[in-house]
Write an enzyme that holds these catalytic residues in place. Structure first.
Site, PDB file in Angstrom:
ATOM      1  CG  ASN A 114     -48.222 -74.239  51.139  1.00  0.00           C
ATOM      2  OD1 ASN A 114     -49.395 -73.878  51.041  1.00  0.00           O
ATOM      3  ND2 ASN A 114     -47.659 -75.035  50.253  1.00  0.00           N
ATOM      4  CG  HIS A 116     -47.307 -79.894  48.570  1.00  0.00           C
ATOM      5  ND1 HIS A 116     -47.729 -79.194  47.456  1.00  0.00           N
ATOM      6  CD2 HIS A 116     -46.802 -81.063  48.104  1.00  0.00           C
ATOM      7  CE1 HIS A 116     -47.474 -79.901  46.378  1.00  0.00           C
ATOM      8  NE2 HIS A 116     -46.915 -81.043  46.738  1.00  0.00           N
ATOM      9  CB  SER A 143     -45.512 -82.004  53.610  1.00  0.00           C
ATOM     10  OG  SER A 143     -45.183 -83.302  53.193  1.00  0.00           O
ATOM     11  CG  ASP A 152     -44.965 -77.153  46.477  1.00  0.00           C
ATOM     12  OD1 ASP A 152     -45.591 -76.362  47.202  1.00  0.00           O
ATOM     13  OD2 ASP A 152     -45.408 -77.586  45.401  1.00  0.00           O
TER      14      ASP A 152
END
Length: 220
Positions: A114, A116, A143, A152
């Site tokens: 992912n 973020h 990030s 997260d």
């Protein structure tokens, strides 16, 4: 007689909106030495422009509309079925605006990345750019991390910094952060496809060694 080349790792990308990070990954995948192949793009919103970007690149698409399901668990089950149909080596969240269930995350552990928009662990969740401004941060950024059960909170692989300017708004800061994401995400995905990064028990590995701190792409 030459042996057949090893198949490229397959990549499935999930998006919810315009797909700017998706476009950066499509562009990177067209480079001759890119070690992976994007096999499908999935969206939870039927009108997401990300679907058009994928179609223009002749990449298969699918939609699992979250509004058609009674619960997050039902939605994730349908999404998981679509993903398993493609059997990807890597699942990339590129602006996919859904909180995934624990069962989903565990099913694809070590294969979920992912992006973020903050320098994690700062500013998990939403509205990261305004929160960074409100806090008077001098440096903000983005990030790339492995997805785990904690929102997260998975091990961070790499980060890119952006200097916060005196006249910045949330919108101007977001624009510069996204520009860095478009550089950083393809780099990290290349590493994954080359076998250079893996998820350990609760940490990231890089070239077989514990990644003690994220790789850092400084502001340009």
């Amino acid at each position: 007689m030459k042996a057949d080349p090893a198949p490229q790792p397959s990549i499935l990308i999930l998006a919810s909106g315009s797909g700017s990070n998706l476009q950066a990954l499509i562009d990177a995948s067209r480079e001759r030495d890119f070690p992976g192949k994007i096999v499908a793009v999935g969206c939870n919103r039927p009108q997401a422009f990300a679907l058009e970007r994928a179609a223009q690149a002749n990449i298969e698409t699918f939609v699992v509309d979250h509004t058609k399901y009674q619960s997050r668990e039902e939605f994730d089950g349908a999404l998981m079925a679509e993903i398993l149909r493609h059997n990807p080596d890597l699942i990339v969240l590129a602006g996919f605006m859904r909180i995934l269930t624990t069962d989903f995350v565990r099913a694809f552990r070590g294969k979920l990345l992912n992006v973020h928009p903050s320098l994690l662990p700062k500013y998990t969740g939403l509205n990261t750019h305004q929160r960074a401004l409100d806090a008077g941060e001098a440096v903000h950024g983005t990030s790339i991390h492995f997805v785990t059960e904690e929102l997260d909170g998975g091990p961070v692989i790499a980060q890119a910094e952006v200097q916060v300017l005196p006249k910045d708004t949330a919108e101007s800061l977001e624009e510069r952060v996204q520009a860095r994401e478009h550089v950083l995400y393809p780099i990290v995905i290349r590493w994954f496809c080359e076998g250079r990064i893996q998820l350990g028990s609760d940490f990231a590995m890089f070239d077989g060694e514990l990644l003690k701190s994220p790789m850092r792409l400084p502001d340009n």
